[in-house]
Each structure stands twice: as C-alpha cells, then as structure tokens.
Design a protein around this motif. Structure first.
Motif, short mmCIF file in Angstrom:
data_model
loop_
_atom_site.label_atom_id
_atom_site.label_comp_id
_atom_site.label_asym_id
_atom_site.label_seq_id
_atom_site.Cartn_x
_atom_site.Cartn_y
_atom_site.Cartn_z
N ASP A 1 39.61 36.39 38.78
CA ASP A 1 40.98 36.81 38.33
C ASP A 1 41.84 35.65 37.92
O ASP A 1 42.96 35.50 38.56
CB ASP A 1 41.55 37.83 39.50
CG ASP A 1 42.68 38.54 38.90
OD1 ASP A 1 43.00 38.50 37.75
OD2 ASP A 1 43.43 39.33 39.50
N GLU B 1 44.13 35.83 35.60
CA GLU B 1 45.35 36.12 35.48
C GLU B 1 46.14 35.86 36.38
O GLU B 1 47.29 35.63 36.08
CB GLU B 1 45.43 37.73 35.02
CG GLU B 1 44.63 37.85 33.44
CD GLU B 1 45.38 37.59 32.42
OE1 GLU B 1 46.56 37.11 32.60
OE2 GLU B 1 45.02 37.74 31.20
N ARG B 2 45.92 35.90 37.66
CA ARG B 2 46.57 35.58 38.96
C ARG B 2 47.40 34.16 38.60
O ARG B 2 48.39 34.31 39.23
CB ARG B 2 46.06 35.68 40.07
CG ARG B 2 45.48 37.24 40.30
CD ARG B 2 44.58 37.11 41.80
NE ARG B 2 45.55 36.91 43.10
CZ ARG B 2 44.84 36.44 44.10
NH1 ARG B 2 43.51 36.36 44.23
NH2 ARG B 2 45.84 36.31 45.11
#
Length: 292
Positions: A218, A220-221
């Motif tokens: 992920d 985007e974190r």
C-alpha cells in the motif's frame, strides 16, 4: 516486449563504499548489514536483468543549490563516476540504456512531467554504492542504466504523491517500450537519518518499519505525510524515501516481497534493504514454467 522484473530498495550512505574498499564486510559492525544483500545477489543472478532504472538523489555532483531541478533524467551513452568528496574509489563508467532513456523522456513529457534532460551526467555514491552492493566485484557492470534524480535537498521539495505519480508514469512508459530487455528498478537512499543540526544522529526505527511494511502492499500510505512531515519523522536526509516511493510506483499495483533487511546504525544511518518482485513478471514466469 520488455519485462519489469521487480525493484530493489537500498541505502546508499557513502560509508558503505569505504567499508567495501577496506574489505570490512565481515567486520562485526558491518556484517549484519552486508549479510542482507546475499539474498538480493541471488535473486539478481536468477533474474538476470539487462537494464536498471535508478531513482536516486544527486549530492552536488551535477546540481547545486543555485540550479536544482525537481526531476532530472539521464540520456547519456555513458555515465562517469566522480567522487564528490568522500574519498571513495572512483569506479569505471556505467553504460547508458540510451534508447530507453529517450523513450522514457518522450513518454514522461507527454504525461505532463517536466523533466530536466541530461545528455551528460555524472553519477555519485547514491548510484555507485547500491551497484557495488547488488553486483559485488571490481567494477561489475552487469546492466545498463537509466538514472532519474529527484530533488531531496533544496526546498520546495516534491511531494510524496508527486513522486509516486512520477514512478507510475515511468512504469507506464516501460510497459510501452518495444524492446526485449529485462528491467530492474532501484530506489536508493535513507532510511531515517540526519547528518547536521540539533538533531544530528536522529533515527526513527518505527517510521522506518512503517515504510518497509507499507511500501509493497500500500504505497499510498507513504503519501499521507507531506515532505515536511517526513523530515520531522525521519530526519532531514530521511526525505530520501522519496526515491523509494517513486521506484515503487514503477512496479505496478501488485508486488511480492522477496527479502528484506533492517540494521541500525551504520554511520549514523538506519540502513535497509528490500526486494519486491513485480507480480506481472512472476505470473509470466509461472506460465512459462507450466508451458515448459
């Protein structure tokens, strides 16, 4: 068609180069760090990439505070290594993947990224040290390179979101490349460290492990923090995580972790190693195995 096999994410602190030059790989201080690269070397030997696209930051060798591009890409036939003041051994030149560089340049500009195009470019420890770690041996030049430099020095800095978008644009451009090269992506720098000021010596293992855990599944974190947030969390030089974020963007949506290593400290730096295999590549490999 070309095949993006995966990505290598690695520290590039110049003290590593000095340790290699002095043969300190088995020294107790350095051994836990260097041991983390044996799985990386085995993976590379099995995958046999032809080209490395390297996201890194220049340390005053090509650009200084009076002229600092946000994003720069090399389009040279060769890239000469020059020591920028650390006393590191000067390595042999690197061969550029010049046709691929121009394909990326055309695609990135068409994708609204205003790249600084460098038809002559020197490379420093941020590129040379990772190559010495991944392909050990005197001036081992197993692959051609496309260097992409990201400003991590002069404010205003690019946002993590913009760096992830740059990496994804590079990934789209690589997917449209008509060559048959096997391509590995490198993101170099970090992790947490600060070399100057009141927080000199600052490390943040919690943030480093957050990066290692999140960047694969992920990414985007990592963009939920601004560039200034990252400096607060990881130190002024810890902003080099931007190189990792861009490299992760070039790998596509789905990756599989092959190996990781985390060790602190080396030369007041939190050092990390991570290999992510691109799932599209892994799926093709499995299809080829079954067909055989």
């Amino acid at each position: 068609m070309s095949d993006v096999i995966g990505g290598i994410f690695t520290s590039h602190v110049p003290a590593i180069g000095n340790a290699i030059a002095k043969g300190l790989q088995d020294d107790p201080y350095w051994k836990p760090f260097f041991a983390g690269y044996r799985p990386v070397q085995r993976w590379l030997a099995a995958q046999r990439p032809d080209v490395a696209v390297v996201f890194y930051n220049d340390h005053g060798l090509n650009f200084f505070l009076d002229k600092m591009p946000t994003f720069a890409i090399g389009a040279a036939a060769t890239y000469r290594n020059a020591d920028e003041g650390w006393g590191l051994p000067v390595a042999a030149p690197f061969e550029g993947a010049q046709a691929l560089s121009w394909h990326l340049i055309e695609a990135l500009v068409a994708d609204d990224f205003d790249m600084t195009v460098c038809q002559e470019m020197l490379v420093d420890h941020a590129l040379v040290v990772p190559f010495n770690l991944c392909w050990p041996g005197a001036d081992n030049r197993a692959v051609k390179i496309v260097p992409i430099a990201i400003n991590t020095v002069q404010h205003p800095l690019p946002s993590p979101q913009r760096c992830l978008a740059l990496g994804r644009a590079v990934g789209r451009a690589l997917a449209s490349w008509g060559g048959d090269e096997r391509i590995v992506v490198l993101g170099t720098g970090g992790l947490s460290h600060q070399l100057d000021g009141e927080r000199a010596g600052f490390l943040n293992p919690d943030y480093d492990r957050f990066c290692l855990d999140a960047i694969g599944p992920d990414p985007e974190r990592l963009t939920h923090h601004s560039a200034l947030d990252i400096i607060e969390l990881a130190g002024s030089q810890g902003i080099e995580i931007l190189n990792w974020i861009a490299a992760r963007g070039a790998l596509g949506e789905h990756v599989a972790e092959i190996t990781r290593n985390y060790h602190i400290p080396i030369s007041n730096t939190a050092a990390a190693t991570l290999v992510l295999e691109a799932r599209d590549h892994a799926d093709r490999m499995e299809q080829d195995r079954r067909a055989a």
